[in-house]
Design an enzyme around this catalytic site. Structure first.
Site, mmCIF file in Angstrom:
data_model
loop_
_atom_site.group_PDB
_atom_site.id
_atom_site.type_symbol
_atom_site.label_atom_id
_atom_site.label_comp_id
_atom_site.label_asym_id
_atom_site.label_seq_id
_atom_site.Cartn_x
_atom_site.Cartn_y
_atom_site.Cartn_z
ATOM 1 N N LYS A 1 74.738 50.862 27.999
ATOM 2 C CA LYS A 1 74.917 51.085 26.552
ATOM 3 C C LYS A 1 73.647 50.714 25.786
ATOM 4 C CE LYS A 1 78.147 48.556 24.236
ATOM 5 N NZ LYS A 1 77.462 47.778 23.194
ATOM 6 N N ARG B 1 80.751 41.479 10.841
ATOM 7 C CA ARG B 1 79.713 40.874 11.696
ATOM 8 C C ARG B 1 78.462 40.543 10.878
ATOM 9 N NH1 ARG B 1 79.525 44.156 17.254
ATOM 10 N NH2 ARG B 1 78.180 42.420 17.862
ATOM 11 N N SER C 1 69.123 36.539 20.531
ATOM 12 C CA SER C 1 69.699 37.846 20.214
ATOM 13 C C SER C 1 68.678 38.957 20.410
ATOM 14 C CB SER C 1 70.206 37.880 18.765
ATOM 15 O OG SER C 1 70.436 39.224 18.374
ATOM 16 N N GLN D 1 69.279 41.964 19.672
ATOM 17 C CA GLN D 1 69.372 42.867 18.523
ATOM 18 C C GLN D 1 68.415 42.423 17.421
ATOM 19 O OE1 GLN D 1 73.573 43.008 17.630
ATOM 20 N NE2 GLN D 1 74.015 44.250 19.443
ATOM 21 N N ASP E 1 77.946 39.299 27.485
ATOM 22 C CA ASP E 1 79.025 40.292 27.358
ATOM 23 C C ASP E 1 79.997 40.248 28.539
ATOM 24 O OD1 ASP E 1 77.792 41.033 25.015
ATOM 25 O OD2 ASP E 1 76.734 42.738 25.887
ATOM 26 N N LYS F 1 81.076 38.556 18.002
ATOM 27 C CA LYS F 1 81.016 39.865 18.676
ATOM 28 C C LYS F 1 82.053 40.786 18.020
ATOM 29 C CE LYS F 1 77.725 38.621 21.454
ATOM 30 N NZ LYS F 1 76.370 39.160 21.280
ATOM 31 N N ARG G 1 85.513 36.426 20.560
ATOM 32 C CA ARG G 1 85.877 36.567 21.984
ATOM 33 C C ARG G 1 86.320 35.250 22.623
ATOM 34 N NH1 ARG G 1 81.331 41.113 23.814
ATOM 35 N NH2 ARG G 1 82.513 42.901 23.000
ATOM 36 N N ARG H 1 85.799 45.143 25.520
ATOM 37 C CA ARG H 1 85.687 44.212 26.659
ATOM 38 C C ARG H 1 86.971 43.381 26.831
ATOM 39 N NH1 ARG H 1 80.899 45.763 28.287
ATOM 40 N NH2 ARG H 1 79.288 46.072 26.725
HETATM 41 O O1 SPQ Z 1 76.500 46.660 20.063
HETATM 42 P P1 SPQ Z 1 77.457 45.517 20.061
HETATM 43 O O2 SPQ Z 1 78.726 45.888 19.356
HETATM 44 O O3 SPQ Z 1 76.860 44.256 19.496
HETATM 45 O O4 SPQ Z 1 77.834 45.253 21.608
HETATM 46 C C1 SPQ Z 1 77.849 44.099 22.472
HETATM 47 C C2 SPQ Z 1 78.890 44.463 23.611
HETATM 48 O O5 SPQ Z 1 79.707 43.643 24.029
HETATM 49 O O6 SPQ Z 1 78.794 45.592 24.077
HETATM 50 C C3 SPQ Z 1 78.201 42.784 21.797
HETATM 51 F F1 SPQ Z 1 79.332 42.721 21.249
HETATM 52 O O7 SPQ Z 1 76.593 43.970 23.187
HETATM 53 C C4 SPQ Z 1 75.367 43.508 22.586
HETATM 54 C C5 SPQ Z 1 74.962 42.192 23.227
HETATM 55 O O8 SPQ Z 1 75.953 41.209 23.086
HETATM 56 C C6 SPQ Z 1 74.310 44.551 22.863
HETATM 57 C C7 SPQ Z 1 72.922 44.057 22.692
HETATM 58 C C8 SPQ Z 1 71.795 45.026 22.644
HETATM 59 O O9 SPQ Z 1 71.951 46.189 23.089
HETATM 60 O O10 SPQ Z 1 70.690 44.631 22.212
HETATM 61 C C9 SPQ Z 1 72.608 42.712 22.643
HETATM 62 C C10 SPQ Z 1 73.640 41.657 22.642
HETATM 63 O O11 SPQ Z 1 73.886 41.221 21.320
HETATM 64 P P2 SPQ Z 1 72.969 40.096 20.605
HETATM 65 O O12 SPQ Z 1 73.723 39.776 19.339
HETATM 66 O O13 SPQ Z 1 72.940 38.951 21.556
HETATM 67 O O14 SPQ Z 1 71.663 40.666 20.341
#
Ligand code: SPQ
Length: 431
Positions: free
Chosen positions: A23, A123, A168, A170, A315, A342, A346, A388
Site C-alpha cells: 500500500k 486523525r 512517522s 508520513q 501496522d 490510526k 487500535r 486491520r
Molecule cells: O494510510 P494510513 O491510513 O495511515 O494507513 C496505515 C495502515 O494501517 O495501513 C496506518 F493506519 O499505515 C501507515 C503506517 O502506519 C502507512 C504509512 C506510510 O505509507 O507512510 C506509514 C505509517 O504511518 P505513520 O503515521 O507512522 O507515518
C-alpha cells in the site's frame, strides 16, 4: 457495511498465495509519477480503496492515469503544470494520501482543498502541518489545521532542518516532498528510521537524497524523471497469513514476492522470537527487496515488543496480538501509543475484540499485555471500519470454537481486496 459470519470447523491452511501490492509503495508510485513529466509505468499496483482514492485525487489535478489490472500508466504534464482542481480532493480513509499530499500540494502552484471520511476527520494533521508551516506553507484547516477539511495554497517554500517528535514515515515523507520545492536543503532527523519507501523511490525517479543513520536530506529544485516502478507484495498484508499459518494446527502457507524492506520487516524478528517455523527463500534485491516466506504451525512462546522495533511493525500489532493469545507466557507490547491515532484507536479495538473471543489481554497506556495460550470462542465482533481490525477478527475465526460475526468487513478492501478469496483458497476442512 457488510456483516460476515465465519465458522471454520477443524480447518487447516495449505498452499500458496501472492499477497497484493504494498500500500505504501503503491500510493507513492502514483504521487511521484504525477509529479514527474511524462509517462511512468507501475506493475503490481494495489487495487485497494485507499490507493484508488489517491488515483482519483491526481486525476482531478489533470494527470491521466490508466489502470489495467495491477498495471498502471501515469501520464503527467509535471507538477508545475497541474491544473487547479475544481472539486475537493477526497482522500477517503487514507492517512498516507492525506498527509503526503499535504507536502506535495504545499509546494505546487495550485490551490486545493482536501477532505476524507469520518476516520480521517479525527486523525491529527498538525504533525504534518506544523513543519510545513515552518517551511512557510500556506495551509488552513479546522482547529487551526489539526483536522480536515484542509485548504492548501501552493507556493515556493523554505527548507528546514527538522527533528521529528514522533516516528512517522508520513510526516518525514511530507517534509521531503515539500523540500523538493523549497529554497535550500531540507533535512529530517529521526531517532529510529521509519519506513523509507519515499527515499528509495525518489532515487528511482532520479532525485538525489542523502540518508545516513536517522538523517535524510535533499536539495530543493530537483525534478522527478518518469520511470518504471515494481511494487512488492505488502508485508503488512502477508502478516495475516503468516500468523494464520502459525496458529492453525497442521498448516503450511507459502507467500511469494513479499516486500522485505528492513524498515518494515520487524514482524520477521518477532515471529522468530515467538518460535514460529518460518523459512525465508528466493531473496531478491531490487529497489525494494522481496522474498518468499513459508510458515508452518508450531508451539509458540511469548515475547516483548517495544522500542526501535515498533516503527518496523506498527501496522502488524493487531495481528501479532492475536498470535500472542496462542503463545505460552505473557507477551508485552509497549512504546506503541501511535496505535491510538490510526484508522481507529487500535489499542482499545484490539483489546476489546480479543477479550470478546476469550483472550486474556489488558490495555496499557502505550500497548497491551497478553497472556496465553487461551482457546478462543465465537463472538460478535466490530471492525470499527478499520481494515486491520477486521482482518484480525477473520483470522481469529480460523481457530475459534464457534461462529465469529464481524459487523463490517467491507473496510478490508482498503488494503486487501481479495482477502476472503485467499482464505478460501488456503483453508481445507479436516472434518
Ligand atoms: O494510510 P494510513 O491510513 O495511515 O494507513 C496505515 C495502515 O494501517 O495501513 C496506518 F493506519 O499505515 C501507515 C503506517 O502506519 C502507512 C504509512 C506510510 O505509507 O507512510 C506509514 C505509517 O504511518 P505513520 O503515521 O507512522 O507515518
Amino acid at each position: 457495511m457488510t456483516e460476515k459470519t465465519l465458522h471454520y470447523l477443524n480447518c487447516t491452511l495449505q498452499g500458496a498465495v501472492t499477497v497484493p501490492g504494498d500500500k505504501s509503495v503503491s500510493h507513492r508510485s502514483i504521487m511521484f509519477g504525477a509529479m514527474a513529466t511524462g509517462t511512468t509505468t507501475v506493475e503490481g499496483f494495489l487495487l485497494g480503496e485507499d490507493c484508488l482514492d489517491t488515483i482519483k485525487c491526481f486525476r482531478k489535478l489533470g494527470v491521466t492515469i490508466d489502470v489495467q489490472g495491477t498495471n498502471v500508466t501515469i501520464t503527467s504534464p509535471g507538477i508545475a503544470a497541474w491544473q487547479e482542481p475544481s472539486e475537493v480532493l477526497y482522500t477517503g480513509n487514507s492517512g498516507t494520501t492525506t498527509r503526503l499530499m499535504l507536502g506535495v500540494l504545499a509546494g505546487s502552484k495550485v490551490h486545493s482543498i482536501m477532505t476524507g471520511d469520518a476516520s480521517i476527520a479525527k486523525r491529527p494533521m498538525r504533525r504534518v502541518v506544523d513543519p510545513l508551516r515552518l517551511m512557510e506553507a500556506d495551509i488552513r484547516g479546522r482547529a487551526n489545521g489539526q483536522f480536515t477539511p484542509l485548504a492548501i495554497q501552493g507556493k515556493t517554500l523554505k527548507a528546514i532542518d527538522y527533528k521529528m517528535p514522533v516516528a512517522s514515515a508520513q510526516v518525514k515523507s511530507a517534509i521531503l516532498l515539500a523540500g523538493l520545492h523549497a529554497e535550500g536543503t531540507t533535512i529530517v532527523r529521526e531517532d529510529v528510521v521509519s519506513r523509507d519507501h519515499t527515499e528509495r523511490m525518489l532515487r528511482q525517479f532520479g532525485v538525489t537524497v542523502a540518508t545516513e543513520g536517522g538523517v535524510a536530506s535533499l536539495a530543493g529544485g530537483q525534478t522527478l524523471t518518469a520511470t518504471h516502478v515494481a511494487v512488492p507484495g505488502d508485508i503488512s498484508s502477508a502478516a495475516f497469513f503468516l500468523v494464520a499459518g502459525a496458529i492453525v494446527p497442521n498448516s503450511e502457507v507459502v507467500l511469494d514476492n513479499v516486500g522485505m524492506n528492513e524498515t518494515r520487516d520487524g514482524i520477521i524478528d518477532v515471529l522468530r522470537a515467538m518460535n514460529v517455523n518460518l523459512r525465508v527463500s528466493n531473496e531478491m534485491n531490487g529497489a525494494e527487496p522481496t522474498a518468499t516466506l513459508t510458515v508452518t504451525s508450531s508451539t509458540l512462546q511469548s515475547t516483548t515488543i517495544g522500542g526501535a522495533l515498533i516503527p518496523r511493525l506498527i501496522d502488524e500489532i493487531p495481528i501479532l496480538a492475536l498470535l500472542a493469545t496462542q503463545a505460552h507466557g505473557t507477551t508485552i507490547i509497549r512504546d506503541a501509543e501511535e496505535l491510538k491515532v490510526k484508522e481507529t484507536d487500535r489499542i482499545t479495538a484490539v483489546v476489546d475484540e480479543l477479550t470478546k473471543l476469550g483472550a486474556t489481554i489488558e490495555a496499557t497506556n502505550d500497548g497491551m499485555v497478553i497472556t496465553g495460550p487461551t482457546p478462543l470462542h465465537g463472538a460478535h465482533l466490530r471492525s470499527y471500519g478499520d481494515h486491520r481490525i477486521g482482518m484480525m477478527g477473520a483470522i481469529a475465526a480460523l481457530i475459534a470454537d464457534g461462529e465469529v460475526t464481524i459487523d463490517d468487513t467491507a473496510c478490508i478492501a482498503i488494503s486487501y481486496p481479495n482477502f476472503f478469496e485467499h482464505i478460501e483458497q488456503l483453508t481445507k476442512s479436516l472434518s
